[in-house]
Motif scaffolding. Structure first.
Motif, short mmCIF file in Angstrom:
data_model
loop_
_atom_site.label_atom_id
_atom_site.label_comp_id
_atom_site.label_asym_id
_atom_site.label_seq_id
_atom_site.Cartn_x
_atom_site.Cartn_y
_atom_site.Cartn_z
N HIS A 69 -24.83 -22.37 -28.60
CA HIS A 69 -24.54 -21.97 -29.97
C HIS A 69 -23.51 -20.85 -29.89
O HIS A 69 -23.82 -19.74 -29.49
CB HIS A 69 -25.82 -21.48 -30.67
CG HIS A 69 -25.57 -20.95 -32.06
ND1 HIS A 69 -26.41 -20.08 -32.67
CD2 HIS A 69 -24.56 -21.18 -32.94
CE1 HIS A 69 -25.94 -19.78 -33.88
NE2 HIS A 69 -24.82 -20.44 -34.05
N GLN A 70 -22.27 -21.16 -30.25
CA GLN A 70 -21.18 -20.22 -30.10
C GLN A 70 -21.19 -19.20 -31.25
O GLN A 70 -21.23 -19.59 -32.42
CB GLN A 70 -19.85 -20.98 -30.03
CG GLN A 70 -19.78 -21.89 -28.81
CD GLN A 70 -18.68 -22.93 -28.90
OE1 GLN A 70 -18.81 -24.03 -28.38
NE2 GLN A 70 -17.56 -22.60 -29.54
N VAL A 71 -21.15 -17.92 -30.90
CA VAL A 71 -21.32 -16.87 -31.90
C VAL A 71 -20.16 -15.87 -31.91
O VAL A 71 -20.26 -14.80 -32.48
CB VAL A 71 -22.66 -16.12 -31.68
CG1 VAL A 71 -23.83 -17.04 -31.97
CG2 VAL A 71 -22.76 -15.57 -30.25
N HIS A 72 -19.05 -16.23 -31.25
CA HIS A 72 -17.86 -15.36 -31.19
C HIS A 72 -18.19 -14.02 -30.55
O HIS A 72 -17.73 -12.97 -31.00
CB HIS A 72 -17.26 -15.17 -32.58
CG HIS A 72 -16.66 -16.42 -33.14
ND1 HIS A 72 -15.34 -16.78 -32.95
CD2 HIS A 72 -17.21 -17.42 -33.88
CE1 HIS A 72 -15.10 -17.93 -33.54
NE2 HIS A 72 -16.22 -18.34 -34.11
N GLY A 73 -18.98 -14.06 -29.50
CA GLY A 73 -19.34 -12.86 -28.76
C GLY A 73 -18.83 -12.90 -27.34
O GLY A 73 -17.84 -13.58 -27.04
N ASP A 74 -19.52 -12.18 -26.45
CA ASP A 74 -19.09 -12.13 -25.05
C ASP A 74 -20.25 -12.39 -24.09
O ASP A 74 -20.20 -11.99 -22.93
CB ASP A 74 -18.42 -10.79 -24.73
CG ASP A 74 -19.37 -9.60 -24.88
OD1 ASP A 74 -20.47 -9.78 -25.43
OD2 ASP A 74 -19.00 -8.50 -24.44
N ARG A 75 -21.29 -13.07 -24.57
CA ARG A 75 -22.44 -13.34 -23.72
C ARG A 75 -22.17 -14.54 -22.82
O ARG A 75 -21.66 -15.57 -23.27
CB ARG A 75 -23.68 -13.60 -24.57
CG ARG A 75 -24.95 -13.78 -23.76
CD ARG A 75 -26.17 -13.82 -24.66
NE ARG A 75 -27.39 -13.99 -23.87
CZ ARG A 75 -28.28 -14.95 -24.09
NH1 ARG A 75 -28.11 -15.80 -25.09
NH2 ARG A 75 -29.35 -15.06 -23.33
N VAL A 76 -22.52 -14.39 -21.55
CA VAL A 76 -22.35 -15.45 -20.55
C VAL A 76 -23.73 -15.91 -20.09
O VAL A 76 -24.57 -15.08 -19.71
CB VAL A 76 -21.54 -14.95 -19.34
CG1 VAL A 76 -21.36 -16.07 -18.31
CG2 VAL A 76 -20.19 -14.39 -19.79
N VAL A 77 -23.98 -17.21 -20.13
CA VAL A 77 -25.23 -17.79 -19.65
C VAL A 77 -24.95 -18.55 -18.37
O VAL A 77 -23.92 -19.24 -18.26
CB VAL A 77 -25.86 -18.73 -20.71
CG1 VAL A 77 -26.98 -19.56 -20.12
CG2 VAL A 77 -26.37 -17.93 -21.90
N THR A 78 -25.85 -18.45 -17.40
CA THR A 78 -25.66 -19.11 -16.11
C THR A 78 -26.69 -20.22 -15.93
O THR A 78 -27.89 -20.03 -16.20
CB THR A 78 -25.79 -18.11 -14.95
OG1 THR A 78 -24.80 -17.10 -15.12
CG2 THR A 78 -25.59 -18.79 -13.60
N VAL A 79 -26.22 -21.39 -15.49
CA VAL A 79 -27.08 -22.55 -15.21
C VAL A 79 -27.03 -22.81 -13.71
O VAL A 79 -25.97 -23.10 -13.16
CB VAL A 79 -26.60 -23.80 -15.98
CG1 VAL A 79 -27.55 -24.97 -15.72
CG2 VAL A 79 -26.49 -23.53 -17.46
N ARG A 80 -28.18 -22.71 -13.07
CA ARG A 80 -28.24 -22.87 -11.61
C ARG A 80 -29.04 -24.08 -11.18
O ARG A 80 -29.13 -24.37 -9.98
CB ARG A 80 -28.85 -21.62 -10.97
CG ARG A 80 -28.13 -20.32 -11.29
CD ARG A 80 -28.77 -19.14 -10.58
NE ARG A 80 -28.10 -17.88 -10.89
CZ ARG A 80 -28.46 -17.08 -11.89
NH1 ARG A 80 -29.51 -17.41 -12.66
NH2 ARG A 80 -27.80 -15.95 -12.10
N ASP A 81 -29.63 -24.81 -12.13
CA ASP A 81 -30.54 -25.90 -11.79
C ASP A 81 -30.31 -27.06 -12.74
O ASP A 81 -30.03 -26.85 -13.93
CB ASP A 81 -31.99 -25.41 -11.88
CG ASP A 81 -32.97 -26.45 -11.36
OD1 ASP A 81 -32.73 -27.00 -10.28
OD2 ASP A 81 -33.97 -26.71 -12.06
#
Length: 269
Positions: A69-81
């Motif tokens: 959900h794109q919110v025009h911020g700077d949060r990065v989520v990481t997917v490792r699995d």
């Protein structure tokens, strides 16, 4: 759709910057709308996403698709699995609000949507990142944060990564307030302004490129699309040029050991 491949990434990364043709959505979302938050028929969006994933050879792992959900911020989520609780948690985190996804898991497609904002794909040895950089994300340097996060996950230097900046609104079409010009100039220098006279047009890709190189991406490992979505609505969706009622094209990527589709260089207009 412009398909690209990065063989330097472990397992290989196949990614694409889509255009607006080749889908099933009706006007004003015609036709390959990949956004599910702009008012289009959900069944059409689902079919369009199926076609886009098939084009990059990711249809067999469509069940692992991550769409934040794109919110025009700077949060990065990481997917490792690619499955299980860790994957579910990463998906949930992305849905809670994020504008960049770093992925080091094979067979996990990642898709972010755009209609003037700047799409960025970064590839490295063992992972990739896809980022959405609107003006808020650009001045918050989400591109730089995505590069640093990916380099950390891959255990490499940023100089070992390759970055690709896809279709976005060009400076010639992006007039902004004097306050925004001051803020962006203070952050990125005079080169971020386009044209003469009032100089109130911003080149977002200039600012994004600054963020990428400041993070350590080398110039030879940076490719930037030079057109403007607002001047090319026959090919791309443009929120500004189409009055806010339009679809969304996408940047999507997957890392897989399966054979990748035929690919072509990034078009540099």
């Amino acid at each position: 759709m412009t398909l690209l491949s990065d063989a330097s990434s472990a397992g290989g990364v196949t990614f694409a910057f889509t255009e607006r043709t080749g889908g099933v959505s009706a006007a004003p979302y015609a036709s390959l709308n990949l956004g599910d938050r702009c008012g289009d028929d959900p069944a059409s969006v689902s079919e369009n996403r199926r076609r886009a994933l098939a084009a990059i050879g990711a249809d067999r792992c469509a069940g692992n698709l991550v769409v934040p959900h794109q919110v025009h911020g700077d949060r990065v989520v990481t997917v490792r699995d690619a499955g299980g609780p860790a994957h579910a948690a990463a998906r949930e985190a992305a849905l809670a609000g994020a504008d960049a996804v770093v992925c080091t898991a094979p067979d996990v497609p990642v898709l972010l949507c755009f209609a003037d904002c700047v799409p960025i794909v970064v590839c490295g040895p063992g992972g990739f990142a896809v980022a959405h950089s609107g003006w808020r994300g650009t001045i918050a340097r989400i591109a730089e944060k995505a590069v640093r996060a990916l380099a950390g996950e891959c255990g490499c230097a940023a100089a070992d990564l390759k970055a690709y900046v896809g279709p976005h609104i060009g400076g010639i079409d992006y007039e902004v307030s004097a306050a925004m010009v001051r803020d962006f100039t203070a952050e990125f220098g005079e080169g971020v302004c386009v044209g003469a006279a009032a100089r109130r047009r911003l080149d977002l890709s200039y600012a994004v490129a600054c963020s990428l190189t400041d993070a350590g991406i080398t110039r030879e490992n940076l490719a930037v699309w030079r057109g403007s979505t607002a001047s090319s609505t026959e090919r791309f969706f443009s929120y500004r040029a189409e009055g806010g009622l339009t679809g969304r094209h996408a940047a999507l990527a997957v890392m897989t050991s399966a054979p990748a589709p035929a690919w072509e260089p990034l078009e540099d207009e």
